[in-house]
Design a protein around this motif. Structure first.
Motif, PDB file in Angstrom:
ATOM      1  N   HIS A  72      24.906  44.111  44.618  1.00 11.14           N
ATOM      2  CA  HIS A  72      25.201  44.563  43.263  1.00 11.14           C
ATOM      3  C   HIS A  72      26.482  45.395  43.183  1.00 11.14           C
ATOM      4  CE1 HIS A  72      21.431  43.386  41.141  1.00 11.14           C
ATOM      5  NE2 HIS A  72      20.944  43.410  42.376  1.00 11.14           N
ATOM      6  N   GLN A  73      27.117  45.657  44.322  1.00 11.92           N
ATOM      7  CA  GLN A  73      28.355  46.422  44.302  1.00 11.92           C
ATOM      8  C   GLN A  73      29.533  45.528  43.924  1.00 11.92           C
ATOM      9  OE1 GLN A  73      28.444  48.261  48.191  1.00 11.92           O
ATOM     10  NE2 GLN A  73      27.618  50.178  47.412  1.00 11.92           N
ATOM     11  N   LEU A  74      30.513  46.139  43.289  1.00 15.22           N
ATOM     12  CA  LEU A  74      31.708  45.433  42.847  1.00 15.22           C
ATOM     13  C   LEU A  74      32.933  46.113  43.437  1.00 15.22           C
ATOM     14  CD1 LEU A  74      33.157  43.393  40.944  1.00 15.22           C
ATOM     15  CD2 LEU A  74      33.045  45.162  39.175  1.00 15.22           C
ATOM     16  N   GLU A  75      33.799  45.343  44.073  1.00 16.98           N
ATOM     17  CA  GLU A  75      35.028  45.891  44.646  1.00 16.98           C
ATOM     18  C   GLU A  75      36.019  46.198  43.514  1.00 16.98           C
ATOM     19  OE1 GLU A  75      35.806  46.425  47.823  1.00 16.98           O
ATOM     20  OE2 GLU A  75      34.115  45.475  48.870  1.00 16.98           O
ATOM     21  N   TYR A  76      36.437  47.461  43.427  1.00 12.69           N
ATOM     22  CA  TYR A  76      37.380  47.841  42.377  1.00 12.69           C
ATOM     23  C   TYR A  76      38.691  47.052  42.478  1.00 12.69           C
ATOM     24  CZ  TYR A  76      34.574  51.969  41.133  1.00 12.69           C
ATOM     25  OH  TYR A  76      33.578  52.809  40.714  1.00 12.69           O
ATOM     26  N   ALA A  77      39.175  46.860  43.696  1.00 10.49           N
ATOM     27  CA  ALA A  77      40.454  46.165  43.872  1.00 10.49           C
ATOM     28  C   ALA A  77      40.374  44.728  43.359  1.00 10.49           C
ATOM     29  CB  ALA A  77      40.875  46.184  45.342  1.00 10.49           C
ATOM     30  N   ALA A  78      39.238  44.075  43.600  1.00 15.85           N
ATOM     31  CA  ALA A  78      39.075  42.703  43.116  1.00 15.85           C
ATOM     32  C   ALA A  78      38.986  42.673  41.593  1.00 15.85           C
ATOM     33  CB  ALA A  78      37.827  42.076  43.730  1.00 15.85           C
ATOM     34  N   GLN A  79      38.217  43.616  41.023  1.00 11.96           N
ATOM     35  CA  GLN A  79      38.110  43.683  39.569  1.00 11.96           C
ATOM     36  C   GLN A  79      39.479  43.940  38.934  1.00 11.96           C
ATOM     37  OE1 GLN A  79      35.561  42.921  37.858  1.00 11.96           O
ATOM     38  NE2 GLN A  79      35.621  43.905  35.857  1.00 11.96           N
ATOM     39  N   ALA A  80      40.275  44.771  39.579  1.00 14.64           N
ATOM     40  CA  ALA A  80      41.622  45.055  39.074  1.00 14.64           C
ATOM     41  C   ALA A  80      42.492  43.796  39.096  1.00 14.64           C
ATOM     42  CB  ALA A  80      42.270  46.163  39.904  1.00 14.64           C
ATOM     43  N   ARG A  81      42.396  43.045  40.176  1.00 13.48           N
ATOM     44  CA  ARG A  81      43.190  41.813  40.290  1.00 13.48           C
ATOM     45  C   ARG A  81      42.804  40.805  39.214  1.00 13.48           C
ATOM     46  NH1 ARG A  81      45.442  37.920  39.892  1.00 13.48           N
ATOM     47  NH2 ARG A  81      46.403  36.494  41.408  1.00 13.48           N
ATOM     48  N   TRP A  82      41.507  40.707  38.933  1.00 15.93           N
ATOM     49  CA  TRP A  82      41.023  39.732  37.955  1.00 15.93           C
ATOM     50  C   TRP A  82      41.336  40.131  36.515  1.00 15.93           C
ATOM     51  CZ3 TRP A  82      35.698  40.069  40.725  1.00 15.93           C
ATOM     52  CH2 TRP A  82      35.723  39.287  41.898  1.00 15.93           C
ATOM     53  N   HIS A  83      41.474  41.440  36.260  1.00 10.65           N
ATOM     54  CA  HIS A  83      41.516  41.897  34.866  1.00 10.65           C
ATOM     55  C   HIS A  83      42.770  42.701  34.491  1.00 10.65           C
ATOM     56  CE1 HIS A  83      37.467  40.504  33.844  1.00 10.65           C
ATOM     57  NE2 HIS A  83      37.150  40.816  35.086  1.00 10.65           N
ATOM     58  N   GLY A  84      43.831  42.584  35.258  1.00 11.79           N
ATOM     59  CA  GLY A  84      45.108  43.093  34.810  1.00 11.79           C
ATOM     60  C   GLY A  84      45.295  44.596  34.839  1.00 11.79           C
ATOM     61  N   PHE A  85      44.580  45.296  35.732  1.00 11.12           N
ATOM     62  CA  PHE A  85      44.857  46.721  35.923  1.00 11.12           C
ATOM     63  C   PHE A  85      45.054  47.009  37.399  1.00 11.12           C
ATOM     64  CE2 PHE A  85      40.178  46.495  36.037  1.00 11.12           C
ATOM     65  CZ  PHE A  85      39.838  47.318  37.091  1.00 11.12           C
ATOM     66  N   GLU A  86      45.454  48.222  37.708  1.00  8.35           N
ATOM     67  CA  GLU A  86      45.715  48.635  39.094  1.00  8.35           C
ATOM     68  C   GLU A  86      44.647  49.618  39.539  1.00  8.35           C
ATOM     69  OE1 GLU A  86      48.959  51.380  41.558  1.00  8.35           O
ATOM     70  OE2 GLU A  86      49.493  50.554  39.600  1.00  8.35           O
ATOM     71  N   PHE A  87      44.221  49.518  40.789  1.00  7.80           N
ATOM     72  CA  PHE A  87      43.240  50.457  41.336  1.00  7.80           C
ATOM     73  C   PHE A  87      43.892  51.358  42.368  1.00  7.80           C
ATOM     74  CE2 PHE A  87      40.070  51.316  44.785  1.00  7.80           C
ATOM     75  CZ  PHE A  87      39.404  52.328  44.102  1.00  7.80           C
ATOM     76  N   GLN A  88      43.643  52.659  42.254  1.00  8.52           N
ATOM     77  CA  GLN A  88      44.106  53.644  43.219  1.00  8.52           C
ATOM     78  C   GLN A  88      42.892  54.408  43.738  1.00  8.52           C
ATOM     79  OE1 GLN A  88      47.131  54.729  44.404  1.00  8.52           O
ATOM     80  NE2 GLN A  88      48.483  53.358  43.270  1.00  8.52           N
ATOM     81  N   GLN A  89      42.618  54.296  45.048  1.00  7.51           N
ATOM     82  CA  GLN A  89      41.479  55.004  45.612  1.00  7.51           C
ATOM     83  C   GLN A  89      41.853  56.429  45.966  1.00  7.51           C
ATOM     84  OE1 GLN A  89      39.567  53.130  48.963  1.00  7.51           O
ATOM     85  NE2 GLN A  89      38.063  54.778  49.201  1.00  7.51           N
ATOM     86  N   GLY A  90      40.992  57.362  45.631  1.00  5.51           N
ATOM     87  CA  GLY A  90      41.211  58.761  45.937  1.00  5.51           C
ATOM     88  C   GLY A  90      40.402  59.634  44.985  1.00  5.51           C
ATOM     89  N   GLU A  91      40.215  60.878  45.372  1.00 11.85           N
ATOM     90  CA  GLU A  91      39.438  61.818  44.578  1.00 11.85           C
ATOM     91  C   GLU A  91      40.373  62.731  43.788  1.00 11.85           C
ATOM     92  OE1 GLU A  91      35.740  64.993  45.219  1.00 11.85           O
ATOM     93  OE2 GLU A  91      36.727  64.041  46.933  1.00 11.85           O
TER      94      GLU A  91
END
Length: 444
Positions: A72-91
């Motif tokens: 049920h987990q979703l990779e943020y980087a993959a979702q970003a690639r599919w939907h036209g946004f950028e993902f930056q990991q960090g707190e």
């Protein structure tokens, strides 16, 4: 000195930075990416400390072992690639309002080697949606002996400890008793749902032969609430119906008992009771992450950012906050919008429209929360709740199969918001097929 990142580039439009990839934040970034990011009208950046997303209301099922988080987990980087946004990991670590930038922590791999440095990310519009964390209220022993369910990692940790405790009890390892006591502190939705799901887990473990204990009487579940009834924020009828169902499941419902200490083997209360506990889950309250109080923004006593009805921070119309981390007025109820998944979803939908109108110079109406009711799942045993709204002309109590179907549909609506109808339909079928071929409880 923090490194500077300008993102992926490719647009001359405004930069909208969404911090927090929970239900609301990920839905907002996905919709903005589809509408604005893909055609270069704006640069959308999502920031989250984790690489993957899981819908938080599912964590009690992960903790009970009835759901494998990996499916049920979703990779943020993959979702970003599919939907036209950028993902930056960090707190999120800091905010420079004058420079209009945030400071994001670095990231390390499993071996402790840095893979991303601390860096600054500039914004034109900043949206904070970093959710909430468990509130321990300073009760002694909670940090050492109680487990919170804020993340999939914590839920998995509890599941592993539960199976280990059952195996020790069955085999008489060390000083293990021939029974397992589980204490759940806090009888809100999370505590109630976990208690019912754990009863199902006990039955399944016995069926698979992992322990020879009686699943109803040797696996003892204690649900502890400081107030006079469980589910205190919901209607009394829902509370009473749920209490009756839990009693039928042999869940020990304890009310009007304020916990004063948690030890390695017990939960102690103000009245002098000592409730045995091989495992303790703390679900007694939430607060906003402490970093919000360090950003120079107005916060309330729970650490939530105080926002107007347009979800903007007072004195800075370039910063928005929503979901559990924000305190938004709800005039109709003379209170603040409650920290529920439905509120975050409605606010994400509102901001998707409001941010586009702001870019076009159009007026924005204030956010209006619509309480659609509340549902509480008792696993495969039942569900209870109430529906509210214009379609039914008020409030309607529901339970049983109808309530279970409505509860399941809430998650499907979240998947729909992230993936659309086709992928949501395929995902539903795949999870149904997996449920027919995999064990009902994760056993390792």
């Amino acid at each position: 000195m923090a490194g500077q990142t300008d993102g992926a580039g490719g647009t001359n439009g405004p930069r909208i930075v969404v911090v927090g990839g929970g239900a609301g934040g990920l839905e907002l970034a996905t919709r903005l990416g589809d509408k604005l990011g893909k055609r270069g009208a704006a640069q959308i950046i999502l920031v989250d400390r984790n690489p993957t997303h899981i819908w938080k209301p599912l964590l009690h099922e992960v903790a009970a072992g009835s759901m494998d988080p990996n499916t049920h987990q979703l990779e943020y980087a993959a979702q970003a690639r599919w939907h036209g946004f950028e993902f930056q990991q960090g707190e999120l670590k800091g905010l420079d309002r004058a420079a209009k930038s945030i400071i994001v922590s670095g990231c390390v791999d499993a071996d402790g080697t840095e893979v991303l440095p601390e860096r600054a990310i500039s914004y034109d519009t900043l949206v904070l949606s970093i959710g909430s964390v468990t509130h321990f209220f300073g009760v002694p022993g909670t940090a050492e002996h109680a487990i919170a369910l804020d993340t999939a990692w914590q839920a998995e940790r509890f599941r592993r400890r539960l199976i280990a405790a059952c195996m020790r009890a069955q085999n008489g390892v060390g000083d293990a008793r021939p029974q397992v006591d589980i204490a759940i502190v806090g009888a809100g939705a999370t505590g109630v749902e976990l208690s019912a799901e754990l009863r199902n887990t006990a039955h399944v473990l016995a069926a698979y032969g992992l322990h020879k204990l009686d699943p109803r009487h040797d696996i003892r579940i204690h649900l502890i609430e400081g107030g006079p009834r469980i589910l205190p924020v919901l209607k009394e009828r829902i509370s009473a119906a749920t209490t009756e169902l839990l009693h039928k499941l042999d869940v020990d419902v304890i009310t009007s008992e304020r916990v004063t200490e948690v030890t390695a083997s017990a939960v102690n209360t103000a009245s002098g009771k000592s409730i045995p506990a091989d495992l303790t889950v703390w679900a007694a309250g939430i607060r906003a992450p402490s970093v919000l109080g360090e950003l120079g923004l107005p916060v309330n006593k729970l650490g939530q950012v105080v926002v107007s009805r347009t979800l903007q921070v007072e004195g800075d119309d370039s910063i928005y906050a929503f979901g559990d981390c924000a305190s938004c007025p709800w005039p109709e109820a003379s209170s603040s919008v409650p920290p529920r998944a439905q509120a975050a979803h409605q606010q994400a939908t509102y901001l998707f429209d409001a941010l586009r109108k702001r870019m076009d110079g159009k007026p924005v109406q204030p956010f209006a929360f619509k309480d659609l009711g509340s549902l509480v799942s008792l696993g495969h045993f039942s569900a209870v709740g109430s529906l509210m709204g214009g379609l039914i002309g008020g409030s309607m109590f529901i339970e049983g199969l109808m309530a279970r179907l409505m509860y399941t549909s809430l998650y499907r609506m979240h998947v729909l918001a992230l993936h659309g109808w086709v992928r949501m339909s395929v995902d539903t079928v795949m999870h149904w097929l997996r449920s027919k071929t995999n064990p009902r409880v994760k056993l390792h």
